[in-house]
Write a protein that holds these residues in place. Structure first.
Motif, PDB file in Angstrom:
ATOM      1  N   ASP A  32      37.764  35.510  48.365  1.00  0.00           N
ATOM      2  CA  ASP A  32      38.421  36.757  47.973  1.00  0.00           C
ATOM      3  C   ASP A  32      39.898  36.528  47.679  1.00  0.00           C
ATOM      4  O   ASP A  32      40.441  37.083  46.707  1.00  0.00           O
ATOM      5  CB  ASP A  32      38.240  37.827  49.048  1.00  0.00           C
ATOM      6  CG  ASP A  32      38.588  37.340  50.442  1.00  0.00           C
ATOM      7  OD1 ASP A  32      38.064  36.289  50.853  1.00  0.00           O
ATOM      8  OD2 ASP A  32      39.398  37.992  51.141  1.00  0.00           O
ATOM      9  N   THR A  33      40.552  35.693  48.485  1.00  0.00           N
ATOM     10  CA  THR A  33      41.960  35.374  48.244  1.00  0.00           C
ATOM     11  C   THR A  33      42.125  34.671  46.908  1.00  0.00           C
ATOM     12  O   THR A  33      43.026  34.993  46.121  1.00  0.00           O
ATOM     13  CB  THR A  33      42.509  34.493  49.370  1.00  0.00           C
ATOM     14  OG1 THR A  33      42.189  35.065  50.631  1.00  0.00           O
ATOM     15  CG2 THR A  33      44.011  34.318  49.245  1.00  0.00           C
ATOM     16  N   GLN A  34      41.266  33.702  46.642  1.00  0.00           N
ATOM     17  CA  GLN A  34      41.384  32.936  45.403  1.00  0.00           C
ATOM     18  C   GLN A  34      41.027  33.776  44.181  1.00  0.00           C
ATOM     19  O   GLN A  34      41.532  33.526  43.084  1.00  0.00           O
ATOM     20  CB  GLN A  34      40.508  31.682  45.495  1.00  0.00           C
ATOM     21  CG  GLN A  34      40.918  30.728  46.619  1.00  0.00           C
ATOM     22  CD  GLN A  34      42.384  30.336  46.569  1.00  0.00           C
ATOM     23  OE1 GLN A  34      42.992  30.241  45.490  1.00  0.00           O
ATOM     24  NE2 GLN A  34      42.986  30.104  47.731  1.00  0.00           N
ATOM     25  N   ARG A  35      40.172  34.786  44.353  1.00  0.00           N
ATOM     26  CA  ARG A  35      39.875  35.704  43.251  1.00  0.00           C
ATOM     27  C   ARG A  35      41.134  36.472  42.846  1.00  0.00           C
ATOM     28  O   ARG A  35      41.455  36.591  41.661  1.00  0.00           O
ATOM     29  CB  ARG A  35      38.775  36.682  43.662  1.00  0.00           C
ATOM     30  CG  ARG A  35      38.315  37.606  42.530  1.00  0.00           C
ATOM     31  CD  ARG A  35      37.480  38.764  43.077  1.00  0.00           C
ATOM     32  NE  ARG A  35      36.259  38.296  43.699  1.00  0.00           N
ATOM     33  CZ  ARG A  35      35.107  38.109  43.066  1.00  0.00           C
ATOM     34  NH1 ARG A  35      35.037  38.364  41.777  1.00  0.00           N
ATOM     35  NH2 ARG A  35      34.038  37.695  43.736  1.00  0.00           N
ATOM     36  N   ILE A  36      41.857  36.989  43.877  1.00  0.00           N
ATOM     37  CA  ILE A  36      43.093  37.727  43.577  1.00  0.00           C
ATOM     38  C   ILE A  36      44.127  36.791  42.941  1.00  0.00           C
ATOM     39  O   ILE A  36      44.807  37.159  41.977  1.00  0.00           O
ATOM     40  CB  ILE A  36      43.668  38.361  44.846  1.00  0.00           C
ATOM     41  CG1 ILE A  36      42.663  39.315  45.486  1.00  0.00           C
ATOM     42  CG2 ILE A  36      44.964  39.118  44.526  1.00  0.00           C
ATOM     43  CD1 ILE A  36      43.078  39.815  46.868  1.00  0.00           C
ATOM     44  N   LYS A  37      44.236  35.582  43.478  1.00  0.00           N
ATOM     45  CA  LYS A  37      45.203  34.615  42.936  1.00  0.00           C
ATOM     46  C   LYS A  37      44.915  34.333  41.461  1.00  0.00           C
ATOM     47  O   LYS A  37      45.852  34.262  40.645  1.00  0.00           O
ATOM     48  CB  LYS A  37      45.160  33.322  43.749  1.00  0.00           C
ATOM     49  CG  LYS A  37      46.124  32.237  43.279  1.00  0.00           C
ATOM     50  CD  LYS A  37      47.577  32.605  43.535  1.00  0.00           C
ATOM     51  CE  LYS A  37      48.500  31.416  43.270  1.00  0.00           C
ATOM     52  NZ  LYS A  37      49.920  31.735  43.517  1.00  0.00           N
ATOM     53  N   MET A  44      50.675  36.980  51.370  1.00  0.00           N
ATOM     54  CA  MET A  44      51.490  37.759  50.438  1.00  0.00           C
ATOM     55  C   MET A  44      52.401  36.861  49.611  1.00  0.00           C
ATOM     56  O   MET A  44      52.570  37.074  48.407  1.00  0.00           O
ATOM     57  CB  MET A  44      52.305  38.808  51.199  1.00  0.00           C
ATOM     58  CG  MET A  44      51.478  39.973  51.711  1.00  0.00           C
ATOM     59  SD  MET A  44      52.488  41.394  52.233  1.00  0.00           S
ATOM     60  CE  MET A  44      53.317  40.704  53.666  1.00  0.00           C
ATOM     61  N   CYS A  45      52.996  35.877  50.244  1.00  0.00           N
ATOM     62  CA  CYS A  45      53.844  34.937  49.503  1.00  0.00           C
ATOM     63  C   CYS A  45      53.029  34.173  48.455  1.00  0.00           C
ATOM     64  O   CYS A  45      53.493  33.942  47.331  1.00  0.00           O
ATOM     65  CB  CYS A  45      54.510  33.964  50.460  1.00  0.00           C
ATOM     66  SG  CYS A  45      55.752  34.708  51.551  1.00  0.00           S
ATOM     67  N   TYR A  46      51.816  33.799  48.822  1.00  0.00           N
ATOM     68  CA  TYR A  46      50.939  33.062  47.910  1.00  0.00           C
ATOM     69  C   TYR A  46      50.519  33.929  46.733  1.00  0.00           C
ATOM     70  O   TYR A  46      50.586  33.504  45.566  1.00  0.00           O
ATOM     71  CB  TYR A  46      49.718  32.590  48.694  1.00  0.00           C
ATOM     72  CG  TYR A  46      48.680  31.824  47.902  1.00  0.00           C
ATOM     73  CD1 TYR A  46      48.992  30.626  47.280  1.00  0.00           C
ATOM     74  CD2 TYR A  46      47.368  32.306  47.804  1.00  0.00           C
ATOM     75  CE1 TYR A  46      48.024  29.904  46.572  1.00  0.00           C
ATOM     76  CE2 TYR A  46      46.401  31.602  47.115  1.00  0.00           C
ATOM     77  CZ  TYR A  46      46.731  30.404  46.499  1.00  0.00           C
ATOM     78  OH  TYR A  46      45.772  29.701  45.808  1.00  0.00           O
ATOM     79  N   LEU A  47      50.108  35.153  47.011  1.00  0.00           N
ATOM     80  CA  LEU A  47      49.581  36.015  45.955  1.00  0.00           C
ATOM     81  C   LEU A  47      50.668  36.637  45.092  1.00  0.00           C
ATOM     82  O   LEU A  47      50.383  37.097  43.980  1.00  0.00           O
ATOM     83  CB  LEU A  47      48.723  37.118  46.578  1.00  0.00           C
ATOM     84  CG  LEU A  47      47.452  36.636  47.281  1.00  0.00           C
ATOM     85  CD1 LEU A  47      46.740  37.795  47.947  1.00  0.00           C
ATOM     86  CD2 LEU A  47      46.520  35.925  46.300  1.00  0.00           C
ATOM     87  N   SER A  48      51.894  36.659  45.563  1.00  0.00           N
ATOM     88  CA  SER A  48      52.976  37.227  44.754  1.00  0.00           C
ATOM     89  C   SER A  48      53.519  36.239  43.738  1.00  0.00           C
ATOM     90  O   SER A  48      54.407  36.571  42.955  1.00  0.00           O
ATOM     91  CB  SER A  48      54.116  37.719  45.654  1.00  0.00           C
ATOM     92  OG  SER A  48      54.692  36.639  46.365  1.00  0.00           O
ATOM     93  N   GLN A  59      39.144  41.894  56.214  1.00  0.00           N
ATOM     94  CA  GLN A  59      37.917  41.097  56.241  1.00  0.00           C
ATOM     95  C   GLN A  59      37.500  40.600  54.869  1.00  0.00           C
ATOM     96  O   GLN A  59      36.550  39.829  54.757  1.00  0.00           O
ATOM     97  CB  GLN A  59      36.781  41.913  56.867  1.00  0.00           C
ATOM     98  CG  GLN A  59      37.028  42.311  58.317  1.00  0.00           C
ATOM     99  CD  GLN A  59      37.222  41.115  59.222  1.00  0.00           C
ATOM    100  OE1 GLN A  59      36.694  40.028  58.981  1.00  0.00           O
ATOM    101  NE2 GLN A  59      38.007  41.295  60.285  1.00  0.00           N
ATOM    102  N   GLY A  60      38.187  41.044  53.793  1.00  0.00           N
ATOM    103  CA  GLY A  60      37.924  40.479  52.476  1.00  0.00           C
ATOM    104  C   GLY A  60      37.385  41.423  51.430  1.00  0.00           C
ATOM    105  O   GLY A  60      37.225  41.039  50.273  1.00  0.00           O
ATOM    106  N   ASP A  61      37.070  42.674  51.794  1.00  0.00           N
ATOM    107  CA  ASP A  61      36.624  43.640  50.786  1.00  0.00           C
ATOM    108  C   ASP A  61      37.771  43.931  49.814  1.00  0.00           C
ATOM    109  O   ASP A  61      38.931  44.068  50.220  1.00  0.00           O
ATOM    110  CB  ASP A  61      36.182  44.942  51.444  1.00  0.00           C
ATOM    111  CG  ASP A  61      35.044  44.726  52.435  1.00  0.00           C
ATOM    112  OD1 ASP A  61      33.899  44.670  51.988  1.00  0.00           O
ATOM    113  OD2 ASP A  61      35.324  44.615  53.651  1.00  0.00           O
TER     114      ASP A  61
END
Length: 409
Positions: A139-144, A203-207, A278-280
């Protein structure tokens, strides 16, 4: 090629989490668990677990020094799930001994520690991964990917919060909990540099719109508070601006009367993402359409990630040490920006069974701060005190601006 050989330092606390990481990777046929550090006191306290390790042919050593001296040629990866003040010396020792490293989050207690770890990594030619579990999740990598592909448009702001009450057991579980430092090693233990450090790191990663990188905080303003009888803060809010002009906002407290899991909002010109802890995921695009994605199955593949890089099945680590530096920079900035202010005693109530101290109105304050992306002082709360705006450009040593860190106001 032989499967990578993993060693773990410690028996309790997060060492149990790292053991679960390694066990899963072992069951998947990716690694071998070959060594474990259990100090003499832990060999007594965890006698059954130590016996199980030995039955599995895992070599047990009384110290990291002893293990590296005897077995460094047989160890590929040293896992360091120890206290924050030990991350720098143990990671550097393991890298200098020629092993790769997986260190638990947060990577370090201050910016000079993480920079020393980066230098040791580069000099050794080895890898150093950090256990920021969210960066190992799809989920994190999808947003990234959305951010880097420009699907959300130019990012404006990313904000999150956490209401995680913590009591007596939490602050007495070891010698560094709630501490600013232990002897000459900084810890800056606090909700944004321990329990929810991964929220700040994410947040730092995704920004950052650059693939495989985190944003660099350019400036920060913070407010730090405490209700517990500790050195450090148990409540914090900060607003940072990155080198790409994105606002990063976080409000968190261990003194709320409710547990509310973090929700992170990523706001761009072309879309807005609501990301549950949790990733939703729920995305509202600028044309009014919406998409939802359910949380991923299974646990973060932390040891598997490191093993697959060593086996040549992945090109790079999901969370190398470089991606942890921005979080550490933010944390140092918050302690430079604000003194630690004691919350009013008349607002505190303590659960006699758990020792959890709740501050009246704190849950609502954290939620309102998150909703408005406003510091507590900007909400007009009578106990709130605004911190200074701090430049983090070329910041390399903590403390630089507030030399009396930890003084009572």
């Amino acid at each position: 090629m032989n499967l990578p050989a993993f060693a773990i330092v410690g028996m309790g606390g997060f060492a149990r989490t790292h053991l679960s990481y390694v066990r899963r990777a072992e069951e998947a046929g990716l690694v071998r668990h070959v060594a474990q550090v259990a100090i003499p006191a832990d060999q007594e306290r965890y006698a059954a677990e130590v016996g199980d390790l030995k039955a599995r042919s895992v070599e047990v050593y009384a110290s990291l020094r002893e293990m590296l001296a005897a077995a460094r040629d047989r160890i590929d990866v040293t896992c360091i799930p120890t206290g924050i003040p030990l991350h720098r010396p143990m990671a550097v020792a393991a890298l200098e001994a020629g092993t790769h490293v997986l260190v638990e989050k947060p990577a370090a207690g201050c910016i000079q520690d993480i920079d020393a770890m980066l230098r040791a990594r580069d000099a050794s030619g080895r890898l150093c991964a950090v256990g920021y579990q969210h960066l190992y999740r799809p989920d994190t990598q999808r947003i990234k990917a959305w951010v880097c592909e420009g699907r959300l448009g130019k990012l404006r702001r990313i904000r999150s919060f956490g209401c995680w009450p913590r009591g007596r057991a939490y602050y007495t579980r070891n010698g560094w909990a709630g501490r600013l430092a232990v002897e000459d090693a900084w810890a800056l233990d606090s909700p944004h540099n321990n329990a929810l450090a991964h929220a700040v790191n994410a947040m730092c990663y995704l920004s950052c719109a650059r693939p495989g990188e985190s944003a660099v905080p350019a400036s920060i303003q913070a407010e730090l508070y405490r209700a517990n009888p500790i050195e450090s803060a148990d409540t914090a809010a900060f607003r940072a601006t990155t080198d790409e002009g994105v606002e990063v906002f976080f409000a968190v407290s261990h003194c709320t009367d409710q547990t509310i899991q973090p929700i992170t909002l990523i706001e761009g010109e072309q879309g807005r993402v609501e990301w549950a802890y949790q990733g939703d995921l729920k995305v509202r695009w600028s044309d009014g359409s919406e998409q939802t994605f359910e949380k991923p199955d299974g646990s973060p593949r932390v040891a598997e990630d490191v093993a697959e890089v060593l086996l040549g099945r992945r090109a790079s680590l999901s969370c190398p040490l470089d991606l942890a530096r921005a979080q550490t920079l933010c944390i140092c900035g918050t302690f430079e920006s604000s003194a630690i202010h004691d919350l009013p005693p008349d607002l505190r109530s303590e659960d006699p069974a758990t020792g959890v101290i709740a501050v009246r109105g704190m849950t609502e304050a954290v939620l309102q701060a998150h909703e408005k992306a406003a510091l507590f002082s900007e909400l007009g709360l009578p106990w709130a005190k605004r911190g200074e705006q701090i430049s983090l450009k070329d910041y390399r040593y903590f403390p630089t601006f507030r030399r009396d860190v930890g003084r009572k106001d």
